[in-house]
Design an enzyme around this catalytic site. Structure first.
Site, PDB file in Angstrom:
ATOM      1  N   ALA A  62      59.178  51.198  60.921  1.00  0.00           N
ATOM      2  CA  ALA A  62      59.645  49.888  61.394  1.00  0.00           C
ATOM      3  C   ALA A  62      59.154  48.823  60.424  1.00  0.00           C
ATOM      4  O   ALA A  62      58.161  49.020  59.712  1.00  0.00           O
ATOM      5  CB  ALA A  62      59.100  49.620  62.794  1.00  0.00           C
ATOM      6  N   GLY A 108      58.179  54.775  62.284  1.00  0.00           N
ATOM      7  CA  GLY A 108      59.564  54.779  62.769  1.00  0.00           C
ATOM      8  C   GLY A 108      60.483  55.618  61.888  1.00  0.00           C
ATOM      9  O   GLY A 108      61.501  56.128  62.357  1.00  0.00           O
ATOM     10  N   GLU A 111      60.078  58.954  63.200  1.00  0.00           N
ATOM     11  CA  GLU A 111      60.695  58.972  64.542  1.00  0.00           C
ATOM     12  C   GLU A 111      62.220  59.055  64.428  1.00  0.00           C
ATOM     13  O   GLU A 111      62.879  59.752  65.203  1.00  0.00           O
ATOM     14  CB  GLU A 111      60.257  57.735  65.335  1.00  0.00           C
ATOM     15  CG  GLU A 111      58.763  57.775  65.658  1.00  0.00           C
ATOM     16  CD  GLU A 111      58.265  56.516  66.326  1.00  0.00           C
ATOM     17  OE1 GLU A 111      58.380  55.428  65.714  1.00  0.00           O
ATOM     18  OE2 GLU A 111      57.772  56.607  67.469  1.00  0.00           O
ATOM     19  N   GLU A 131      50.701  54.751  62.912  1.00  0.00           N
ATOM     20  CA  GLU A 131      50.628  53.469  63.636  1.00  0.00           C
ATOM     21  C   GLU A 131      49.204  53.096  64.056  1.00  0.00           C
ATOM     22  O   GLU A 131      48.884  51.914  64.162  1.00  0.00           O
ATOM     23  CB  GLU A 131      51.538  53.503  64.877  1.00  0.00           C
ATOM     24  CG  GLU A 131      53.019  53.370  64.570  1.00  0.00           C
ATOM     25  CD  GLU A 131      53.709  54.676  64.217  1.00  0.00           C
ATOM     26  OE1 GLU A 131      53.006  55.681  63.960  1.00  0.00           O
ATOM     27  OE2 GLU A 131      54.946  54.694  64.198  1.00  0.00           O
TER      28      GLU A 131
HETATM   29  C1  LIG Z   1      58.049  51.750  66.458  1.00  0.00           C
HETATM   30  C2  LIG Z   1      57.717  51.994  65.061  1.00  0.00           C
HETATM   31  C3  LIG Z   1      56.559  51.467  64.524  1.00  0.00           C
HETATM   32  C4  LIG Z   1      56.311  51.652  63.089  1.00  0.00           C
HETATM   33  O1  LIG Z   1      57.043  52.319  62.392  1.00  0.00           O
HETATM   34  S1  LIG Z   1      54.968  50.860  62.434  1.00  0.00           S
HETATM   35  C5  LIG Z   1      55.078  51.205  60.698  1.00  0.00           C
HETATM   36  C6  LIG Z   1      54.564  52.570  60.365  1.00  0.00           C
HETATM   37  N1  LIG Z   1      54.623  52.782  58.947  1.00  0.00           N
HETATM   38  C7  LIG Z   1      53.565  52.588  58.152  1.00  0.00           C
HETATM   39  O2  LIG Z   1      52.484  52.226  58.596  1.00  0.00           O
HETATM   40  C8  LIG Z   1      53.787  52.835  56.674  1.00  0.00           C
HETATM   41  C9  LIG Z   1      53.380  51.621  55.907  1.00  0.00           C
HETATM   42  N2  LIG Z   1      53.572  51.774  54.484  1.00  0.00           N
HETATM   43  C10 LIG Z   1      52.751  52.521  53.697  1.00  0.00           C
HETATM   44  O3  LIG Z   1      51.844  53.189  54.143  1.00  0.00           O
HETATM   45  C11 LIG Z   1      52.993  52.449  52.227  1.00  0.00           C
HETATM   46  O4  LIG Z   1      53.686  51.273  51.930  1.00  0.00           O
HETATM   47  C12 LIG Z   1      53.780  53.643  51.648  1.00  0.00           C
HETATM   48  C13 LIG Z   1      52.928  54.918  51.784  1.00  0.00           C
HETATM   49  C14 LIG Z   1      55.126  53.829  52.320  1.00  0.00           C
HETATM   50  C15 LIG Z   1      54.029  53.377  50.134  1.00  0.00           C
HETATM   51  O5  LIG Z   1      52.860  53.060  49.491  1.00  0.00           O
HETATM   52  P1  LIG Z   1      52.892  52.505  47.984  1.00  0.00           P
HETATM   53  O6  LIG Z   1      53.649  53.453  47.138  1.00  0.00           O
HETATM   54  O7  LIG Z   1      51.460  52.197  47.602  1.00  0.00           O
HETATM   55  O8  LIG Z   1      53.742  51.174  48.041  1.00  0.00           O
HETATM   56  P2  LIG Z   1      53.400  49.792  48.776  1.00  0.00           P
HETATM   57  O9  LIG Z   1      53.026  48.779  47.753  1.00  0.00           O
HETATM   58  O10 LIG Z   1      52.439  49.982  49.908  1.00  0.00           O
HETATM   59  O11 LIG Z   1      54.830  49.442  49.429  1.00  0.00           O
HETATM   60  C16 LIG Z   1      55.887  48.946  48.646  1.00  0.00           C
HETATM   61  C17 LIG Z   1      56.427  47.700  49.355  1.00  0.00           C
HETATM   62  O12 LIG Z   1      57.018  48.137  50.584  1.00  0.00           O
HETATM   63  C18 LIG Z   1      56.461  47.373  51.649  1.00  0.00           C
HETATM   64  N3  LIG Z   1      56.414  48.211  52.863  1.00  0.00           N
HETATM   65  C19 LIG Z   1      56.007  49.486  52.949  1.00  0.00           C
HETATM   66  N4  LIG Z   1      56.128  49.926  54.205  1.00  0.00           N
HETATM   67  C20 LIG Z   1      56.630  48.887  54.932  1.00  0.00           C
HETATM   68  C21 LIG Z   1      56.973  48.722  56.276  1.00  0.00           C
HETATM   69  N5  LIG Z   1      56.862  49.716  57.167  1.00  0.00           N
HETATM   70  N6  LIG Z   1      57.448  47.529  56.675  1.00  0.00           N
HETATM   71  C22 LIG Z   1      57.591  46.525  55.804  1.00  0.00           C
HETATM   72  N7  LIG Z   1      57.284  46.615  54.486  1.00  0.00           N
HETATM   73  C23 LIG Z   1      56.811  47.792  54.067  1.00  0.00           C
HETATM   74  C24 LIG Z   1      55.074  47.011  51.159  1.00  0.00           C
HETATM   75  O13 LIG Z   1      54.564  45.908  51.891  1.00  0.00           O
HETATM   76  C25 LIG Z   1      55.326  46.708  49.717  1.00  0.00           C
HETATM   77  O14 LIG Z   1      55.908  45.422  49.655  1.00  0.00           O
HETATM   78  P3  LIG Z   1      55.421  44.361  48.554  1.00  0.00           P
HETATM   79  O15 LIG Z   1      55.817  44.981  47.235  1.00  0.00           O
HETATM   80  O16 LIG Z   1      56.168  43.114  48.868  1.00  0.00           O
HETATM   81  O17 LIG Z   1      53.939  44.222  48.673  1.00  0.00           O
END
Ligand SMILES: C/C=C/C(=O)SCCNC(=O)CCNC(=O)[C@H](O)C(C)(C)COP(=O)(O)OP(=O)(O)OC[C@H]1O[C@@H](n2cnc3c(N)ncnc32)[C@H](O)[C@@H]1OP(=O)(O)O
Length: 257
Positions: A62, A108, A111, A131
């Site tokens: 998400a 998500g 999911e 999460e």
């Molecule tokens: C009901 C559902 C609830 C949910 O789903 S809650 C969300 C659960 N998901 C997460 O917690 C995953 C979060 N993301 C990460 O852990 C990491 O990212 C990754 C492992 C996917 C990739 O890591 P890396 O390769 O180091 O890249 P990066 O710089 O962290 O991410 C690239 C850009 O993508 C944005 N981003 C990543 N995941 C999300 C997300 N879930 N929502 C919004 N933005 C996201 C970052 O912020 C950043 O952006 P910028 O370059 O502007 O700093």
């Protein structure tokens, strides 16, 4: 469609998530997915659906940045229910839906993949429900689908630690059916989709209806409870801290409040 594109060939509809950089599932993207499913449902030339992501990841979950625009626990519960209903529609869809996962399917994103009928993965993909790292809980039925696929103890470990598993591990756990080198994933997924597309759409639909009987009333009670608790955790101080920490790229400090 702005965040998804889809095409139809050999009776297989391929849906591609195109929302760089992380294919995060914003509420607009979920709405587009629902509209694409309407079109696919109505198209008799399509027998199987293949879902994958463009760019580095299948989907990182998400949209965490969008979370900061939502204010009340009720609105978070509504978002949760919207995703739950959409992914339930996928699992009970009239045509088989296969997820082809490369890079990462997190939160998500996993999911969404678990709402598909089965998953094919790149060997080095990362699959997880992180999460709790954000001071939150899954909200798109992940707390109910993950234990059905990997067992309660492994689901508990994945949830408590937020650690993802690799594509290869996902196959061992029953979370994915087959793993391939990333460069061969789509080709193999398409091959399998075409094989399934040769089956009668009537028996495919009947099989999907029957497979869904394996979900008990408890499953649906759990999904309902998840949406309620999803709203509760977001209004906690820890929930706010987890989201801020992600955006500020730092470790969260949880205080149990
Ligand atoms: C009901 C559902 C609830 C949910 O789903 S809650 C969300 C659960 N998901 C997460 O917690 C995953 C979060 N993301 C990460 O852990 C990491 O990212 C990754 C492992 C996917 C990739 O890591 P890396 O390769 O180091 O890249 P990066 O710089 O962290 O991410 C690239 C850009 O993508 C944005 N981003 C990543 N995941 C999300 C997300 N879930 N929502 C919004 N933005 C996201 C970052 O912020 C950043 O952006 P910028 O370059 O502007 O700093």
């Amino acid at each position: 469609m702005e965040l998804l594109k889809w095409s139809n060939q050999d009776m297989v509809a391929t849906i591609t998530i195109e929302r760089p950089p992380a294919n995060a599932l914003s509420s607009s993207l979920l709405k587009e997915l629902s509209a694409v499913l309407d079109e696919i449902e109505a198209n008799d030339e399509i027998r199987v659906v293949l879902l994958h992501g463009e760019g580095r990841f299948f989907s990182a979950g998400a949209d965490i940045k969008e979370f900061t625009t939502i204010e009340t626990g009720e609105d978070f519960s509504k978002l949760s229910i919207y995703g739950q209903v959409l992914f339930e529609r996928m699992e009970t869809f009239s045509k088989p839906i296969i997820a082809a996962i490369h890079g990462a399917a997190l939160g998500g994103g996993l999911e969404l993949a678990m709402g598909c009928h089965f998953r094919l993965v790149a060997e080095n993909a990362k699959l997880g429900l992180p999460e709790l790292q954000l001071g939150l809980i899954p909200g798109f039925a992940g707390t109910q689908r993950l234990p059905r696929l990997v067992g309660t103890a492994k689901a508990a470990e994945m949830l408590f630690t937020s650690d993802p598993v690799t594509g290869l591990e996902a196959v061992q756990l029953g979370l994915a059916n087959h793993a391939y080198p990333e460069s061969e994933l789509l080709e193999n997924a398409y091959k399998m989709a075409k094989k399934i597309a040769k089956k009668s759409p009537i028996s495919l639909k009947a099989t999907i209806d029957l497979l869904n009987y394996s979900k008990s009333e408890k499953y649906y009670e759990g999904v309902k409870k998840e949406a309620e608790l999803f709203g509760n955790v977001f209004v906690s101080e820890d929930g706010k801290e987890g989201i801020s920490a992600f955006i500020e790229k730092r470790e969260p400090k949880f205080r149990g409040k």
